[in-house]
Design a protein around this motif. Structure first.
Motif, mmCIF file in Angstrom:
data_model
loop_
_atom_site.group_PDB
_atom_site.id
_atom_site.type_symbol
_atom_site.label_atom_id
_atom_site.label_comp_id
_atom_site.label_asym_id
_atom_site.label_seq_id
_atom_site.Cartn_x
_atom_site.Cartn_y
_atom_site.Cartn_z
ATOM 1 N N HIS A 228 0.837 -1.200 0.000
ATOM 2 C CA HIS A 228 0.000 0.000 0.000
ATOM 3 C C HIS A 228 0.873 1.251 0.000
ATOM 4 N N CYS B 221 -0.006 5.717 -0.014
ATOM 5 C CA CYS B 221 -1.006 6.779 -0.142
ATOM 6 C C CYS B 221 -0.770 7.582 -1.412
ATOM 7 N N CYS C 133 0.207 3.548 8.581
ATOM 8 C CA CYS C 133 0.840 3.478 7.270
ATOM 9 C C CYS C 133 2.248 4.045 7.375
ATOM 10 N N CYS D 265 4.198 4.478 4.377
ATOM 11 C CA CYS D 265 4.564 4.517 2.954
ATOM 12 C C CYS D 265 5.567 5.625 2.651
ATOM 13 N N CYS E 84 0.863 11.201 2.883
ATOM 14 C CA CYS E 84 0.474 9.993 3.634
ATOM 15 C C CYS E 84 -0.613 10.335 4.639
ATOM 16 N N ARG E 85 -1.699 9.529 4.647
ATOM 17 C CA ARG E 85 -2.811 9.837 5.540
ATOM 18 C C ARG E 85 -2.624 9.203 6.922
HETATM 19 ZN ZN ZN Z 1 0.762 6.333 3.694
#
Ligand code: ZN
Length: 139
Positions: free
Chosen positions: A80, A82, A124, A126, A131-132
């Motif tokens: 994954h 974002c 997350c 990422c 990025c959330r």
């Molecule tokens: Zn992210």
């Protein structure tokens, strides 16, 4: 050993564990690969998904799912992000990955998981600017 889809390789990822990388370039909007795996019921998918992080299990139509950990072609290692460079689409019972933008050989292929069987609290990592902070998109 898994039989990888053409143009893909599995390597160590900065994002999470191992990831799925392009070994050749993919043009924007072109198909990358199809998600393959054992066909299982969604009930079985819920059971198997517990504690798994990768995209091992993929929902086809709200009734059936595919488990890439059995018979997968490497696409179940897609991490994954974002800010992804690919997206997933279900067409006539087939789960396909397409390039969201031009992808160069060597890039890690990522999609936005959006909704997963993971808990919403799952963080997350990422590294994208936008990025959330969580894997699932929270409403
Ligand atoms: Zn992210």
């Amino acid at each position: 050993m898994i039989k990888l889809a053409p143009g893909l390789s599995i390597k160590k990822s900065q994002i999470n564990g191992r990831g799925c990388f392009a070994t050749r370039s993919f043009e924007r909007r072109k198909k990358i690969a199809e998600y393959t795996g054992e066909r299982i019921s969604d009930q079985e998918a819920q059971r198997r998904a517990r504690g798994r992080f990768h995209l091992r299990i993929c929902d086809i139509d709200g009734k059936w799912s595919l488990d890439g950990a059995r018979g997968g072609n490497g696409t179940h290692y897609i991490n994954h992000s974002c800010d992804p460079n690919a997206y997933m689409q279900t067409l006539y019972g087939h789960v396909l990955f397409f390039a969201l933008r031009d992808i160069k050989a060597g890039e890690e292929i990522t999609i936005d998981y959006d909704q997963t069987l993971l808990p919403d609290s799952r963080r997350c990592h990422c590294g994208a600017k936008n990025c959330r902070g969580t894997i699932n998109k929270l409403s």
